[in-house]
Motif scaffolding. Structure first.
Motif, PDB file in Angstrom:
ATOM      1  N   TYR A 176       7.073  -0.029   9.102  1.00 47.95           N
ATOM      2  CA  TYR A 176       6.390  -0.570   7.743  1.00 47.95           C
ATOM      3  C   TYR A 176       5.324   0.573   7.166  1.00 47.95           C
ATOM      4  O   TYR A 176       4.449   0.953   7.802  1.00 47.95           O
ATOM      5  CB  TYR A 176       5.556  -1.768   8.052  1.00 47.95           C
ATOM      6  N   MET A 177       5.715   0.970   5.929  1.00 51.63           N
ATOM      7  CA  MET A 177       4.871   2.139   5.306  1.00 51.63           C
ATOM      8  C   MET A 177       4.254   1.249   4.193  1.00 51.63           C
ATOM      9  O   MET A 177       4.541   0.824   3.212  1.00 51.63           O
ATOM     10  CB  MET A 177       5.679   3.071   4.618  1.00 51.63           C
ATOM     11  N   GLY A 178       2.805   0.942   4.558  1.00 47.18           N
ATOM     12  CA  GLY A 178       1.825   0.229   3.779  1.00 47.18           C
ATOM     13  C   GLY A 178       0.763  -0.065   4.000  1.00 47.18           C
ATOM     14  O   GLY A 178      -0.083   0.968   4.551  1.00 47.18           O
ATOM     15  N   GLY A 179       0.176  -1.070   3.992  1.00 50.34           N
ATOM     16  CA  GLY A 179      -1.237  -1.364   4.341  1.00 50.34           C
ATOM     17  C   GLY A 179      -2.326  -0.799   3.192  1.00 50.34           C
ATOM     18  O   GLY A 179      -3.394  -0.666   3.236  1.00 50.34           O
ATOM     19  N   GLY A 180      -1.667  -0.791   2.100  1.00 50.04           N
ATOM     20  CA  GLY A 180      -2.124  -0.011   0.613  1.00 50.04           C
ATOM     21  C   GLY A 180      -0.988   0.173  -0.253  1.00 50.04           C
ATOM     22  O   GLY A 180      -0.041  -0.570  -0.279  1.00 50.04           O
ATOM     23  N   THR A 181      -0.915   1.178  -1.037  1.00 49.15           N
ATOM     24  CA  THR A 181       0.046   1.540  -1.897  1.00 49.15           C
ATOM     25  C   THR A 181       0.591   3.159  -1.722  1.00 49.15           C
ATOM     26  O   THR A 181       0.036   3.734  -2.591  1.00 49.15           O
ATOM     27  CB  THR A 181      -0.381   1.118  -3.264  1.00 49.15           C
ATOM     28  N   PRO A 182       1.420   3.191  -0.605  1.00 51.17           N
ATOM     29  CA  PRO A 182       1.991   4.457  -0.581  1.00 51.17           C
ATOM     30  C   PRO A 182       2.539   5.250  -1.647  1.00 51.17           C
ATOM     31  O   PRO A 182       2.578   6.377  -1.692  1.00 51.17           O
ATOM     32  CB  PRO A 182       2.855   4.323   0.726  1.00 51.17           C
ATOM     33  N   THR A 183       3.277   4.425  -2.451  1.00 52.81           N
ATOM     34  CA  THR A 183       3.902   4.852  -3.501  1.00 52.81           C
ATOM     35  C   THR A 183       2.917   5.504  -4.639  1.00 52.81           C
ATOM     36  O   THR A 183       3.386   6.098  -5.733  1.00 52.81           O
ATOM     37  CB  THR A 183       4.747   3.811  -4.250  1.00 52.81           C
ATOM     38  N   SER A 184       1.817   5.397  -4.387  1.00 55.72           N
ATOM     39  CA  SER A 184       0.698   6.090  -5.136  1.00 55.72           C
ATOM     40  C   SER A 184       0.633   7.653  -4.974  1.00 55.72           C
ATOM     41  O   SER A 184       0.130   8.377  -5.831  1.00 55.72           O
ATOM     42  CB  SER A 184      -0.563   5.465  -5.107  1.00 55.72           C
ATOM     43  N   LEU A 185       1.192   7.965  -3.743  1.00 54.64           N
ATOM     44  CA  LEU A 185       1.392   9.332  -3.773  1.00 54.64           C
ATOM     45  C   LEU A 185       2.209  10.089  -4.928  1.00 54.64           C
ATOM     46  O   LEU A 185       3.064   9.455  -5.475  1.00 54.64           O
ATOM     47  CB  LEU A 185       1.783   9.663  -2.231  1.00 54.64           C
ATOM     48  N   GLY A 186       1.941  11.332  -4.874  1.00 51.78           N
ATOM     49  CA  GLY A 186       3.238  12.357  -5.599  1.00 51.78           C
ATOM     50  C   GLY A 186       4.361  12.122  -5.255  1.00 51.78           C
ATOM     51  O   GLY A 186       4.740  11.725  -3.908  1.00 51.78           O
ATOM     52  N   ASP A 187       5.625  12.494  -5.808  1.00 50.62           N
ATOM     53  CA  ASP A 187       6.760  12.400  -5.410  1.00 50.62           C
ATOM     54  C   ASP A 187       7.056  13.289  -4.291  1.00 50.62           C
ATOM     55  O   ASP A 187       7.641  12.785  -2.902  1.00 50.62           O
ATOM     56  CB  ASP A 187       7.709  12.823  -6.300  1.00 50.62           C
ATOM     57  N   GLU A 188       6.571  14.275  -4.007  1.00 50.49           N
ATOM     58  CA  GLU A 188       6.662  15.474  -2.922  1.00 50.49           C
ATOM     59  C   GLU A 188       5.860  14.958  -1.799  1.00 50.49           C
ATOM     60  O   GLU A 188       6.384  14.972  -0.575  1.00 50.49           O
ATOM     61  CB  GLU A 188       6.171  16.813  -3.313  1.00 50.49           C
ATOM     62  N   ASP A 189       4.753  14.656  -1.908  1.00 54.49           N
ATOM     63  CA  ASP A 189       3.932  13.975  -0.754  1.00 54.49           C
ATOM     64  C   ASP A 189       4.515  12.818  -0.167  1.00 54.49           C
ATOM     65  O   ASP A 189       4.453  12.496   0.987  1.00 54.49           O
ATOM     66  CB  ASP A 189       2.544  13.719  -1.201  1.00 54.49           C
ATOM     67  N   PHE A 190       4.918  11.749  -1.141  1.00 53.32           N
ATOM     68  CA  PHE A 190       5.485  10.562  -0.774  1.00 53.32           C
ATOM     69  C   PHE A 190       6.692  10.740   0.323  1.00 53.32           C
ATOM     70  O   PHE A 190       6.994  10.131   1.305  1.00 53.32           O
ATOM     71  CB  PHE A 190       5.978   9.668  -1.912  1.00 53.32           C
TER      72      PHE A 190
END
Length: 289
Positions: free
Chosen positions: A26-40
């Motif tokens: 599970y990738m979460g516990g926040g909003t990981p999609t707030s990262l830029g495309d490359e970092d995500f």
């Protein structure tokens, strides 16, 4: 991002060393999609190496404005099979009152895109007891759910914590009465079950605004395994990243060892070597006796 990758790489080595079977990622516990495309993409690729084929792999995407076609394509490429989209409400005035930056239209647009271009199962969260919310608002939320039919829906009851922005701001004065919240939750159960959803997990939190529970519903065959496991707390949970907490568990105690990563990113990066050494020691102690 390098520290996160090192963290995940070390965890992969521990999983292999002790022959562990990863049930869910599970990738979460926040909003990981707030990262830029490359970092995500970099972070997700590191987590994908922990994922076991044909098991559950979820990404939390709570803010629709942070989800791009590139990120969705990255998820599909790396084996993600479930996404969490958390509207909370389908009413813009209520979303604004609770400080959410998205709109109902943005949720609908994201959901339609996910349905058109991916095969992800979808989790959605709604909250009963938000400021200015009425039973009619909840009925309209349910209208949307019954039409869109995400695989999983959780109906939460607002937990108003002292010191939170809602508690100190508009929250207490504008919140519906407990009886009204209970009616929203009961009506949600009635309508979701009539639409074919089945309740499959339940839990309570502190500071909830009525004598109700948070209830997760699923369409048959789409139970979210992560939700069940995280609530049961009957298995070891290994986390990656700042602010995360690992728990090593087995019967009968079910909480023998714990490790908490620092929330401050700079502290996490600066102390990562020591943190990973500690995790290695805890794994050795737990699995080798």
């Amino acid at each position: 991002m390098g520290a996160f990758v090192n963290d995940a790489t070390q965890l992969k080595g521990l999983i292999e060393t002790y022959g562990l079977q990863v049930a869910t990622v599970y990738m979460g516990g926040g909003t990981p999609t707030s990262l830029g495309d490359e970092d995500f993409a970099t972070a997700l690729a590191a987590l994908a190496k922990l994922h076991r084929e044909n098991s559950e792999f979820t990404v939390e995407a709570g803010r629709p404005d942070s989800v791009t076609p590139h990120k969705l394509a990255t998820m599909a490429k790396l084996g993600v099979n479930r996404i969490s989209i958390n509207p909370q409400s389908m009413h813009d005035d209520i979303l604004k009152a609770v400080g959410r930056g998205h709109t109902a239209a943005a949720i609908k647009e994201l959901y339609a895109y996910v349905r058109s271009y991916t095969n992800f199962a979808v989790n959605m969260d709604f909250i009963a007891g938000l400021p200015y919310q009425t039973l009619s608002h909840m009925e309209e939320n349910l209208d949307y759910v019954c039409q869109a039919r995400p695989e999983n829906v959780t109906i939460h009851t607002l937990a108003l914590k002292r010191g939170s922005p809602l508690y100190d701001g508009v929250g207490r004065e504008a919140m519906p009465e407990a009886a009204a919240v209970e009616e929203m939750v009961a009506r949600s159960k009635e309508r979701l079950e009539a639409a074919g959803y089945v309740p499959y997990y339940v839990y309570r939190q502190q500071y909830m605004t009525s004598q109700t529970e948070n209830i997760g519903y699923t369409l048959p065959g789409y139970i979210c395994e992560y939700n069940i496991r995280i609530m049961e707390e009957r298995q070891s949970i290994l986390f990656v990243g700042p602010g995360s907490s690992s728990k090593w568990m087995r019967a009968p105690e079910y909480r023998q060892l714990q490790q908490h990563m620092p929330k401050d990113v700079s502290v996490y990066i600066d102390t990562l070597s020591a943190l990973l050494e500690k995790r290695s020691r805890l794994c050795k102690k737990f699995w080798e006796g």
